[in-house]
Design a protein around this motif. Sequence first.
Motif, PDB file in Angstrom:
ATOM      1  N   GLU A  36      -6.024  -0.532   7.817  1.00 37.38           N
ATOM      2  CA  GLU A  36      -6.130  -1.424   6.743  1.00 37.38           C
ATOM      3  C   GLU A  36      -6.113  -2.874   7.303  1.00 37.38           C
ATOM      4  N   ASP A  37      -6.944  -3.798   6.656  1.00 36.39           N
ATOM      5  CA  ASP A  37      -7.060  -5.120   6.872  1.00 36.39           C
ATOM      6  C   ASP A  37      -7.270  -5.399   8.470  1.00 36.39           C
ATOM      7  N   ASP A  68     -10.608  -1.071   3.372  1.00 31.70           N
ATOM      8  CA  ASP A  68     -11.427  -2.153   3.296  1.00 31.70           C
ATOM      9  C   ASP A  68     -12.956  -1.951   3.201  1.00 31.70           C
ATOM     10  N   LYS A  82       0.742  -1.244  -0.083  1.00 27.70           N
ATOM     11  CA  LYS A  82      -0.065   0.059  -0.059  1.00 27.70           C
ATOM     12  C   LYS A  82       0.998   1.264  -0.146  1.00 27.70           C
TER      13      LYS A  82
END
Length: 447
Positions: free
Chosen positions: A209-210, A235, A167
């Motif tokens: 993120e995630d 996400d 990313k």
Amino acid sequence: MMSKQIIRTLMVETPSIPGNLGKVATTIGLTGGDIGEIQTVKVGPNYTIRNITVQVDHEEQIEELADALSRLDGGIRLHAVSDEVLHAHEGGKIHMKSKVDLQTLADLRRVYTPGVANVCRIIEKEPDKAKIYTSIGNSVAIVTDGTAILGLGDIGPVAGMPVMEGKAVLFDQLAGINGIPILLNTKDPDEIVRTVMNISPGYSGILLEDIGSPHCFEVEERLKKELDIPVMHDDQHGTAVVTLAATISACKSAGIDLKNAQVGQIGLGAAGLAISRMLMAYGVKDVFGADKSPDAKARLANYGGHPVDSIEMLMNTCDIVIATTGVPGLIQKQWVRPGQVILALSNPKPEIEPEVALQAGAAYAADGRSVNNVLGFPGIFRGVLNAQSSEITHPMLVAAAETIAACTKPGDLVPHPLDLNVHKMVTEAVERVAVQVNRKAEYTCSI
Ligand SMILES: NC(=O)c1ccc[n+]([C@@H]2O[C@H](COP(=O)([O-])OP(=O)(O)OC[C@H]3O[C@@H](n4cnc5c(N)ncnc54)[C@H](O)[C@@H]3O)[C@@H](O)[C@H]2O)c1
Ligand SMILES: O=C(O)C[C@H](O)C(=O)O
Ligand SMILES: [Mg+2]
């Protein structure tokens, strides 16, 4: 058919006789491999050496392929099999670099002590000047607790680092932003919120993120309230933006009226719930949702969607089906209805391969490699950083989605992810809305 995740590079020597490269290609095809790039490494007096990138489903196929190539006659030789993907990750994919020269003592005094002290004093007096005299104005923290890394699940933050570095590469190359991975050794929402708040002075944006559901919802909401810099869980909203764009494009090409279409969402976690909310906010009247978790279905109902109990039933009734479960092969081909639009977005492997869905009669099908939040988050953050916005709002996300859809060639669902012009257009669209929001805030403050 599977998604052929194993990528290897074969270094093959072929004598310069017509048909030899064809024999190699046929052998690769017969062992089920897909040929990617072919690069000529050396042209000899009577031979050529090439690097051939091959994608297969299983590791064993590489061994079969190597055996089959070594059995070819006529002087064809396999020199090496290398793992380029692993190689690209050696030593990590990112590196913090300085922008200034450090050659002389004068340089040292200018960029470091004693010169730096005056800059510190200026910022102490006027903290806003940090945006001018430091990299903070262009830095975004990429924060993960490692609980939902792609569809691989709770594999921990360190195992998720290759994704976070990825990313950061995208932030840098697509939007010129310093994306800095922050790995959290906790899954506790209170601790995540506290830690991100404590590190936030060094950044002008937070990309979550995630981070798995349901705790990602609470974490994002609380951070948005507490911080005066933009916070976005990629996400959720990055995915929702790109999915809305793909849905708009598919409906345009297939002649479906999106707002009156029946849309089915399989998997109502971080990505799935946000996609459903985005589509409903965009005006889609009927969004049906399936999830193995009753709590996830209850969350959809709270936002006005319709939970259903069976994926098969959802497949049977919906014009557009989107899946974000992280379960490869979950959608059976016999469930596909002719003319349906199917976006099976789980990474690294989709719920149904696009080719399989298309063979089964789908009008449009895509997976998470093409319909991917990479098309959204770089431009969204570039836009809000440019506008010095303190938040990312729903109208900014819709502007991003409509821009991505407008940049899509007829017949495609989304544009090429590395088309810099698309990221520029997304940036400008978000910035335009952000500037309007800022102006409105100034006006409200002054009355
Ligand atoms: N293409 C993209 O840009 C993109 C972006 C974000 C996420 N994703 C993918 O979406 C997937 C999910 O990510 P997430 O962050 O939403 O994870 P998540 O854990 O928050 O959500 C997954 C949801 O799927 C549900 N689920 C799991 N197995 C199921 C089954 N058999 N039947 C019905 N429901 C089931 C879970 O209960 C959960 O609610 C991952 O594979 C991820 O790679 C893709
Ligand atoms: O990282 C990606 O490729 C997309 C997405 O964020 C995911 O979790 O799958
Ligand atoms: Mg992700």
